[in-house]
Design a protein around this motif. Structure first.
Motif, mmCIF file in Angstrom:
data_model
loop_
_atom_site.group_PDB
_atom_site.id
_atom_site.type_symbol
_atom_site.label_atom_id
_atom_site.label_comp_id
_atom_site.label_asym_id
_atom_site.label_seq_id
_atom_site.Cartn_x
_atom_site.Cartn_y
_atom_site.Cartn_z
ATOM 1 N N PRO A 139 0.859 -1.227 -0.020
ATOM 2 C CA PRO A 139 0.102 -0.065 0.152
ATOM 3 C C PRO A 139 0.668 1.193 -0.017
ATOM 4 C CG PRO A 139 -0.964 -1.754 1.346
ATOM 5 C CD PRO A 139 0.311 -2.050 1.102
ATOM 6 N N ASP A 140 1.860 1.373 0.638
ATOM 7 C CA ASP A 140 2.806 2.375 0.693
ATOM 8 C C ASP A 140 3.543 2.728 -0.617
ATOM 9 O OD1 ASP A 140 2.390 2.643 3.578
ATOM 10 O OD2 ASP A 140 4.077 1.546 4.120
ATOM 11 N N ALA A 143 0.787 4.214 -2.777
ATOM 12 C CA ALA A 143 0.709 5.672 -2.322
ATOM 13 C C ALA A 143 1.631 6.395 -3.141
ATOM 14 C CB ALA A 143 0.510 5.835 -1.046
ATOM 15 N N SER A 147 1.478 9.644 -6.005
ATOM 16 C CA SER A 147 2.038 10.992 -5.703
ATOM 17 C C SER A 147 3.044 11.350 -6.757
ATOM 18 C CB SER A 147 2.765 10.819 -4.513
ATOM 19 O OG SER A 147 3.208 12.024 -4.049
ATOM 20 N N PRO A 166 -6.313 -0.634 -1.072
ATOM 21 C CA PRO A 166 -5.446 0.461 -0.047
ATOM 22 C C PRO A 166 -6.253 1.800 -0.253
ATOM 23 C CG PRO A 166 -4.409 -0.350 -2.229
ATOM 24 C CD PRO A 166 -5.706 -1.261 -1.905
ATOM 25 N N GLU A 167 -5.769 2.568 0.509
ATOM 26 C CA GLU A 167 -6.564 4.208 0.343
ATOM 27 C C GLU A 167 -6.110 4.682 -0.787
ATOM 28 O OE1 GLU A 167 -9.227 6.823 1.837
ATOM 29 O OE2 GLU A 167 -8.505 4.965 2.921
ATOM 30 N N ALA A 168 -5.104 4.549 -1.393
ATOM 31 C CA ALA A 168 -4.599 5.162 -2.560
ATOM 32 C C ALA A 168 -5.565 4.645 -3.907
ATOM 33 C CB ALA A 168 -3.242 4.799 -3.110
ATOM 34 N N ASP A 171 -8.244 7.135 -3.618
ATOM 35 C CA ASP A 171 -7.924 8.598 -4.257
ATOM 36 C C ASP A 171 -7.733 8.703 -5.631
ATOM 37 O OD1 ASP A 171 -7.892 9.103 -1.389
ATOM 38 O OD2 ASP A 171 -5.606 8.625 -1.157
#
Length: 589
Positions: A139-140, A143, A147, A166-168, A171
């Motif tokens: 997940p990192d 993200a 970005s 994942p939150e990404a 987004d």
């Protein structure tokens, strides 16, 4: 004992031996530290040494950077290096199989971006390189990639797993104006995902949209408003099991691949006949069409056919009457590869009507002179349980031009569609060009069907049978004047030219797999088969007979066949024979 000097054993500066002015071997800071002989506070001394080591490491790194900066490989222009990275990423981004238990994405190209500082800086400042975040990976990492992609068009691929996305991913999906490709296959209820999709409006650069739901749509989420988007650039649209009505799909004139799938027994999101016709007519570049549960159910009043001029593949899965109606209303290119799955209302008359309408549709559609088409003759045919595949004459493709299949359960299992497939095909298409036939689990293929359809075919060269009835093939294979000729039930109903015809005039290769090689009422079948092969050799010998994983066939039968026509090569896998059996014993009559 005197304390050893820190430089004892270190080679002195060679310039000192030559009488030249010596060059300092160490910097003043280092020299002052290692020349210290009176260490009253060892802890403080070690701290200073560690600090000096860190300073030297920074200096070494700076020197390495300076050294690398003048190397040719580290002076590549950023625009060229960026293109290299993009090509490398397209070749070395690997995804796990869709059906794998664990989903992952490997970015093998990332390591190459860390060769040197210049490469790393170029990669980090190339937004397109990071515009396909690895949402099925760390997940990192996803993200970070999102970005670094800045404002570049996004390509999203995510296969739902047991854990939450994942939150990404959320987004990224919310940035509709940046989406160029979206492929999401979710495996569990994720209301937030559908809430974001429902908020989409204008997607100016979206070219690919694939939404696949492994579960049928959630009753507490209104998917009827899930895709109210304007996507003028959309080329590929694939929606499976999402319960979205036709009127809410982003149908546009730029679409080249349209794949819509829903369960015909659970949902009814079908278009009207006029709506489907208008949509398909407005897609002049449509090359691939797959519809399941999206064929119109109402009667149609249209009198003219809609032509799909460049269609290369059509896959239709629905109720039989709706399939038949579709081919009445649309004209498909004669070269298109077509797959039909009958879901219900299956009968002999329905199958015959659908295949007849299919042929009419292909005749009314565009044709290209010299291009392979089953209208010009069938080259090969393969039957399996409830399926048949046809290849066109002179077709270089490995995939068949026509597939007919049906699901179990409607009508009851005693209905055998393969028989009706065969006679419908025989009625509509030219089988005199047939060169290859493959049949698996063909208990339905009786001797009378063999004789009515296949034995007269002038070009049939290869027959492959698996788990079929050998006695029926045996009866169809033998010559009418062969000693010990077996007549099958129904022979008297055959036309006279069929009864006197030499069967399979061009047959040269037979492969028997997983079969019981006995003939009811005959104690020694090997003699008869040997005699038939020998008798047949007068006009067309069998060049190769393959026998694999068959029962009631052993050394005795093998050597009997070996005594037959020398031009027939018998290949036997020795299935069911122990390795230590005495071959000579079984070679005697």
């Amino acid at each position: 004992m005197p304390t050893a000097h820190p430089l004892d054993g270190v080679e002195r500066n060679p310039n000192a031996k030559c009488g030249r002015q010596p060059t300092p071997l160490f910097s003043d800071s280092t020299h002052s530290l290692i020349r210290t002989t009176n260490v009253t506070n060892p802890s403080e001394y070690q701290t200073k040494l560690a600090q000096r080591k860190d300073e030297l490491m920074v200096e070494i790194a700076a020197l390495n950077t300076a050294h690398n900066s003048v190397a040719g490989i580290c002076r590549l222009p950023a625009e060229i290096l960026s293109r290299v990275f993009l090509e490398l990423s397209s070749m070395t981004t690997i995804h796990s199989p869709i059906d794998a238990d664990e989903k992952w994405t490997k970015l093998l190209w990332v390591r190459a971006t860390n060769v040197c500082r210049h490469w790393r800086e170029v990669a980090n400042n190339c937004p397109t390189l990071w515009a396909s975040p690895a949402f099925n990976s760390n997940p990192d990492l996803a993200a970070m990639m999102l970005s670094r992609s800045k404002h570049a068009p996004l390509s999203i691929r995510y296969i739902g797993t047991r854990t939450h996305p994942p939150e990404a991913l959320y987004d990224a999906l919310a940035q509709i104006e940046r989406l160029r490709s979206v492929e999401v296959m979710k495996g569990k209820r994720e209301p937030r995902f559908w809430e974001i999709i429902s908020g989409w409006s204008n997607a100016p650069i979206l070219r690919t949209l694939v939404l696949v739901n492994s579960n049928y749509h959630d009753s507490n989420i209104s998917l009827d408003r899930a895709l109210p988007i304007n996507a003028p650039s959309l080329r590929k649209l694939e929606i499976k099991r999402c319960g979205i009505a036709w009127k809410h799909l982003p149908i546009g004139s730029a679409i080249t691949h349209l794949n819509l799938y829903d369960d015909i027994r659970k949902h009814n999101h079908r278009p009207s006949s006029d709506a489907l016709a208008s949509a398909l007519e407005s897609m002049p570049r449509l090359r691939s069409l797959a519809l399941s549960g999206y064929l119109p159910s109402a009667a149609d009043s249209r009198s003219r056919r809609v032509i799909l001029p460049v269609l290369e593949m059509a896959v239709l899965r629905d109720e039989t009457p709706l399939l038949s109606k579709f081919f009445q209303l649309y004209a498909l290119p004669s070269t298109a590869a077509i797959g039909i799955t009958f879901m219900s209302h299956l009968s002999s008359s329905n199958i015959a009507e659908t295949v007849a309408n299919l042929k009419s549709s292909m005749q009314a559609g565009p044709s290209r002179t010299g291009s392979p088409s089953i209208l010009n003759g069938v080259d090969a045919m393969a039957f399996s349980t409830r399926n048949v595949h046809l290849w066109a004459k002179n077709d270089g493709e490995t995939d068949p031009r026509l597939k007919l299949s049906s699901v179990r359960g409607d009508p009851p299992n005693e209905f055998i569609p393969e028989v009706d497939y065969l006679f419908a095909i025989k009625e509509q298409f030219d089988l005199t060009t047939l060169e290859g036939l493959s049949v698996a689990k063909g208990d339905w293929l009786t001797a009378i069907i063999w004789k009515m359809v296949f034995t007269p075919l002038p070009k049939l060269m290869v027959i492959t049978l698996e788990a079929c009835r050998f006695d029926d093939f045996f009866q169809a294979f033998q010559l009418p004047d062969c000693p010990g000729n077996l007549r099958s039930e129904g022979d008297e109903a055959l036309p006279m030219d069929h009864q006197s015809l030499r069967p399979f005039p061009s047959l040269s290769l037979i492969s028997l797999n997983g079969m019981d090689l006995t003939v009811p009422g005959r104690a020694v079948n090997a003699h008869l088969l040997r005699d038939i092969l020998a008798h047949r050799s007068t006009f067309g010998p069998i060049k190769r007979l393959g026998i694999n994983k068959c029962i009631n066939f052993g050394w005795f039968e093998y050597f009997q066949l070996q005594k037959g026509d020398a031009r027939t090569q018998v290949e036997w896998d020795r299935h069911g024979v122990a390795e230590d059996e005495d071959d000579d014993y079984y070679s005697s009559d």
